[in-house]
Motif scaffolding. Structure first.
Motif, PDB file in Angstrom:
ATOM      1  N   GLU A 726       0.971  -1.197  -0.026  1.00 45.41           N
ATOM      2  CA  GLU A 726       0.101  -0.147   0.106  1.00 45.41           C
ATOM      3  C   GLU A 726       1.102   1.349   0.196  1.00 45.41           C
ATOM      4  N   ALA A 727       0.900   1.953  -1.076  1.00 47.29           N
ATOM      5  CA  ALA A 727       1.793   3.212  -1.153  1.00 47.29           C
ATOM      6  C   ALA A 727       1.113   4.181  -1.987  1.00 47.29           C
ATOM      7  N   THR A 728       1.251   5.656  -1.300  1.00 48.29           N
ATOM      8  CA  THR A 728       0.781   6.662  -2.172  1.00 48.29           C
ATOM      9  C   THR A 728       1.544   7.175  -3.152  1.00 48.29           C
ATOM     10  N   LEU A 729       0.978   7.585  -4.335  1.00 53.50           N
ATOM     11  CA  LEU A 729       1.786   7.955  -5.424  1.00 53.50           C
ATOM     12  C   LEU A 729       3.166   9.067  -5.314  1.00 53.50           C
ATOM     13  N   ASP A 730       2.765   9.777  -4.261  1.00 52.91           N
ATOM     14  CA  ASP A 730       3.649  10.782  -4.027  1.00 52.91           C
ATOM     15  C   ASP A 730       5.006  10.319  -3.314  1.00 52.91           C
ATOM     16  N   ALA A 776      -2.392  12.839  -2.382  1.00 57.23           N
ATOM     17  CA  ALA A 776      -2.197  11.932  -3.474  1.00 57.23           C
ATOM     18  C   ALA A 776      -2.915  10.666  -3.452  1.00 57.23           C
ATOM     19  N   ASP A 777      -3.416   9.887  -4.373  1.00 54.72           N
ATOM     20  CA  ASP A 777      -3.993   8.790  -4.508  1.00 54.72           C
ATOM     21  C   ASP A 777      -2.978   7.711  -3.757  1.00 54.72           C
ATOM     22  N   ALA A 778      -3.600   6.368  -3.632  1.00 51.73           N
ATOM     23  CA  ALA A 778      -2.914   5.495  -3.259  1.00 51.73           C
ATOM     24  C   ALA A 778      -3.096   4.226  -4.046  1.00 51.73           C
ATOM     25  N   LEU A 779      -1.867   3.265  -4.099  1.00 50.75           N
ATOM     26  CA  LEU A 779      -2.095   2.049  -4.887  1.00 50.75           C
ATOM     27  C   LEU A 779      -2.470   1.060  -3.704  1.00 50.75           C
ATOM     28  N   SER A 780      -3.265   0.032  -4.068  1.00 48.80           N
ATOM     29  CA  SER A 780      -3.748  -1.016  -3.176  1.00 48.80           C
ATOM     30  C   SER A 780      -3.127  -2.369  -3.756  1.00 48.80           C
ATOM     31  N   GLY A 803       2.104   7.906   3.178  1.00 45.66           N
ATOM     32  CA  GLY A 803       0.746   8.143   3.102  1.00 45.66           C
ATOM     33  C   GLY A 803      -0.097   7.214   3.765  1.00 45.66           C
ATOM     34  N   SER A 804      -1.398   7.292   3.666  1.00 47.66           N
ATOM     35  CA  SER A 804      -2.503   6.450   4.244  1.00 47.66           C
ATOM     36  C   SER A 804      -2.561   5.222   4.012  1.00 47.66           C
ATOM     37  N   GLY A 805      -2.022   4.902   2.683  1.00 49.53           N
ATOM     38  CA  GLY A 805      -2.166   3.359   2.216  1.00 49.53           C
ATOM     39  C   GLY A 805      -3.460   2.937   2.200  1.00 49.53           C
ATOM     40  N   GLY A 806      -4.541   3.588   1.931  1.00 52.14           N
ATOM     41  CA  GLY A 806      -5.733   3.472   1.760  1.00 52.14           C
ATOM     42  C   GLY A 806      -6.235   2.700   0.435  1.00 52.14           C
TER      43      GLY A 806
END
Length: 898
Positions: A726-730, A776-780, A803-806
């Protein structure tokens, strides 16, 4: 029979020797003539952070006093100064419980006015030589006996008067110098004259005071703190209190062990006896946990500390370790030379003001076999990761000590319990522990693996034979070991024999898997486990061990349930208590308490990291994912499976022949053969994404979680990549031939489009995640993503995103800056849809304008019947991907669903 490291003061012995953590009271023969007598300071990451905090708690400053018997205390020899001689008119209690400012105790000071007398106490380092039973005062008459506190700027301390209005002078330094002139009056004086607060009128409430020491020479300090008063300022006498005295001097590079228990404000038997104890076993588990969590610098400090303690025992020269050491400084103060040895490792203990004795626990100062095997395991792991030959040499020395002192060649064989009690002649423990022999088996086998020596393999087999002889096949469990007379001990059956039997012997995990069922049947308490079968509470360390053992035998659902229960009881600071109750019994006469425990916290980190500490290897994990409807999904796999082929992963969930998979290559979609010979079967790489056509249902995977930053190669054009974390694009980076930039910078350079496309609703339609969103959006994980690369490069996905990792969500494309106008065109069918954005910008050209204005769309999902909007530009050139039917690309029959 269990390892040393649990609370037990039944065998404590009084000692006056080496009282390094308490304040030793001694009276000067006369105050007259002394230089100072002028009358006149969360869940796994949170748990890792907690371990780091405990490691630094006595080294982010230089404490003079925090609590009675605190491991951080320095200048622990108290020298009385009195105009009437000895300690007349003076009393001091360093273990007072009278409303301490923090912790469990403070210092109560009393001055009795007798005519015109004066008096006070000097907190000295003192000296200790040869066979002395306690340190002696040092007024500057001995060399090499002072601390170097260079770099400190302030000495801060808290004080309060019993009534208020008491007048006291506080000071530091000046030992061996005239109190007025500051000139030396002893051959080895402190490096600075006395620094004084002058007389201060105290408040009845705790108040902090400070002495500025930034401008003085602190290279050789013999007296770190002191106070004095007189009858003129206090004609009725004075009672006042001191607490939390420290210099603002960090020493984070020094070797040290972590305090095993946070006793907090407890001043009961447990609090007093365990306040400064750093059990060797706990610190070995912490070392392995820190390595598993990537904290290599801290792990190296602990490995260095183990090696140092082995080389610097206060009595023995055979390379052994003790069961416990003192937290805070590992090394004795300068000027302290027990048995004629400088810089020896400090032993734990506690000061009893009632009996005026220093106590050491017989078990803590002993050397148990298992407690020497664990440092071997930890040091071999550290040697593997940190490549330091000293660690391996220390492990070999410990192994030779166990072989020479603990081997048993009669009865069931194996290795006996070790030694208990103080030097010079500790008592030999004749019993043999299953748990200890499991430890020895792994330690010796790891030495065999590293050194290639068959000698260690033979010794490992000797320990394992004992363990296997302790297997009770009728009950399906490991028994605790043998008694002093060599008979099998069946009075207590501990949990850790069952869990460690699985973890230490992974080649026989399935053979002994019934041991875990025995534990569940006899030791389970809610979603946790007791140490033994009386079920009087939850032993959290053992519960974390159960999580790992269950994973080792493939019972992932149960492991997840117990791990979730553990995460629910983690304290706000990230610590884990030893037990759910005070006084949780073990059956061996020792108990656990409901206080934060390094061992339990480290085992939780290992469970979260899925690390088998015996072998330094990650265990298989299990994850599942739901496909909500029948259709097309872009997927990836969050674990590295042992058999990374489609059928091995999916056939048990979806049925053989009931799914299709495609990967993407430069020429277009390629069918992934799932039932071809192994040499022709595509493996499911942790870095790669796929299209999956399947019925609704749940898919699962067992494997090893990736570790470290993942680097995913990108070829020019479209790529389907995995989301290993789980990782934010930024948080992502792009590497172009060694030039590493953030994803946003890479988009500006034209390397990568910073908008990723995914399809996970079964329709084949796309949604996006983009760095242009705030945040920034996140990968799942479990998702695959289209990534467009303008050049051959690599995408770096960090292990820990900021990031949040959501979960990824659909994001509308923001209008690029400078657009004159923009609108969307949508097309939908009953099963899918597509959208394109048409826009005009003053800065646009007829050619490709970079990813800031032109955002190409990824290829359509594989299969026929997908809705696809295409805006053709006759001036643009490009290669269209093949849109052949999935069925025509597959060697399998068409699936029985669209």
């Amino acid at each position: 029979m269990a390892r040393a490291g649990r609370y037990d003061i039944l065998d404590a012995c009084p000692r006056s020797l080496f009282p390094l953590c308490c304040l030793v009271l001694a009276a000067a023969t006369s105050g007259v003539g002394h230089a100072d007598a002028g009358g006149g300071q969360g869940a796994a990451q949170g748990s890792v952070d907690y371990l780091a905090g405990v490691m630094d708690c006595y080294h982010d400053a230089f404490d003079v006093y925090t609590d009675c018997s605190s491991g951080g205390n320095h200048f622990t020899y108290l020298a009385a100064m009195s105009s009437l001689g000895d300690a007349v008119g003076l009393t001091i209690d360093v273990c007072s419980t009278e409303q301490p400012r923090s912790g469990a105790t403070c210092i109560e000071n009393t001055f009795t006015a007798l005519d015109s007398n004066w008096g006070g106490w000097y907190f000295q380092n003192g000296v200790l030589f040869d066979d002395a039973v306690q340190p002696s005062e040092n007024w500057g008459h001995y060399p090499d006996a002072g601390y170097d506190l260079s770099g400190a700027r302030h000495l801060r301390f808290w004080a309060r008067g019993a009534e208020g209005g008491e007048e006291v002078e506080f000071f530091a330094c000046g030992v061996g110098r005239d109190a007025v002139t500051g000139q030396p009056i002893a051959p080895y004086p402190g490096s600075s004259p006395k620094i004084s607060s002058g007389y201060v009128a105290l408040n009845p409430d705790w108040t902090q005071y400070s002495l500025d020491v930034s401008g003085i020479d602190l290279s050789y300090v013999l007296g770190g703190f002191g106070w004095v008063t007189n009858a003129v300022h206090n004609p009725e006498g004075a009672t006042f209190y001191l607490d939390d005295i420290q210099y603002d001097l960090a020493r984070l590079h020094e070797v040290r062990f972590l305090r095993s228990y946070d006793t907090g404000t407890r001043n009961d038997d447990f609090g007093r006896a365990m306040r400064n104890v750093a059990f060797t076993y706990d610190n070995c588990v912490a070392l392995i946990a820190l390595l598993a969590a990537g904290q290599t610098d801290r792990a190296r400090l602990l490995a260095d500390s183990l090696a140092y303690a082995s080389e610097h025992d206060r009595y023995f020269s055979d390379g052994r370790l003790r069961n416990a050491y003192q937290c805070g400084d590992l090394i004795c103060p300068p000027g302290w030379e027990p048995n004629g040895r400088k810089w020896t490792a400090r032993m734990p203990g506690w000061w009893d003001p009632a009996t005026q004795h220093w106590y050491e626990d017989r078990q803590q100062v002993g050397s148990a076999t298992g407690n020497l095997a664990w440092p071997m395991i930890a040091l071999v792991f550290a040697h593997d990761r940190l490549v330091d030959p000293r660690y391996l040499a220390t492990a070999v020395g410990l192994g030779e000590w166990i072989e020479a002192n603990c081997r048993v060649d009669t009865g069931y064989g194996g290795y006996a319990g070790g030694y208990e009690g103080s030097e010079p002649t500790p008592d030999r423990l004749a019993w043999c522990s299953t748990e200890h022999n499991l430890d020895v088996y792994v330690a010796f086998q790891r030495l065999a693996d590293v050194t290639g020596s068959t000698v260690w393999a033979t010794r490992a087999a000797h320990a394992r034979e004992f363990v296997e002889a302790m297997w009770d096949d009728a009950r399906g469990c490991f028994l605790t070991g043998t008694t002093d007379t060599g008979q099998i001990n069946e009075t207590v059956i501990p949990l850790d024999c069952q869990t460690w039997g699985i973890l230490a012997m992974p080649d026989a995990a399935q053979t002994y898997a019934r041991a875990l069922q025995y534990a569940e049947a006899n030791m389970q308490v809610g979603d946790g486990f007791d140490f033994n079968d009386d079920r009087d509470g939850v032993w959290y360390e053992g519960t974390a061990q159960m999580v790992l053992a269950l994973r080792a035998v493939g019972r992932h659902s149960d492991a997840n349930r117990y791990l979730a229960a553990l995460n629910a009881i983690v304290n706000a600071d990230g610590s884990v208590n030893a037990a759910s109750i005070d006084g949780l019994t073990t059956g061996f006469g020792s108990e656990y308490f409901a206080v934060p425990h390094i061992g339990a916290t480290a085992w939780l980190v290992l469970a979260a990291e899925n690390m088998n500490p015996f072998w330094g290897q990650r265990l298989p994990q299990w994850a599942e994912h739901e496909l909500a409807t029948t259709g097309y999904y872009m997927i990836s796999f969050p674990l590295i499976p042992p058999s990374p082929t489609p059928d091995a992963l999916l056939a048990d969930d979806l049925g053989d022949g009931n799914y299709y998979m495609w990967c993407w290559e430069a020429s277009g979609y390629q069918t992934v053969p799932t039932s071809a010979p192994a040499s022709q079967t595509t493996t499911l790489d942790i870095e790669q994404g796929f299209w999956l056509l399947a019925q609704a249902g749940t898919i699962d995977v067992e494997g090893t979680a990736p570790s470290g930053d993942q680097t995913i190669p990108l070829q020019t054009g479209w790529n389907i990549v995995a989301a290993p974390y789980e990782a934010t694009l930024d948080s992502l980076q792009v590497n172009n031939a060694g030039d590493v930039r953030s994803l946003a910078e890479a988009q500006t350079a034209g390397w990568v489009l910073a908008t990723f496309y995914y399809s996970h609703d079964g329709t084949g339609s796309y949604q996006t995640v983009t760095i242009d969103q705030t945040p920034a959006d996140a990968l799942s994980v479990w998702y695959g993503y289209w990534v467009l690369a303008g050049i051959d490069c690599s995408l770096i996905v960090p292990e820990a995103s900021g990031g949040s990792g959501g979960t990824a969500t659909a994001a509308s494309q923001p209008a690029p800056v400078g657009l004159a106008w923009a609108f969307d065109i949508q097309a939908t069918s009953a099963s899918s849809g597509d959208t394109i954005t048409i826009a005009a910008a003053d800065t646009a050209s007829d050619e490709f304008d970079g990813f800031a204005l032109d955002k190409p769309k990824p290829p359509a999902a594989p299969g026929e019947g997908r809705v696809r909007l295409v805006l053709r530009d006759k001036d643009r050139r490009g290669t269209r991907a093949s849109q052949r039917s999935p069925a025509s690309q597959s060697s399998r029959a068409s699936p029985p669903y669209p």
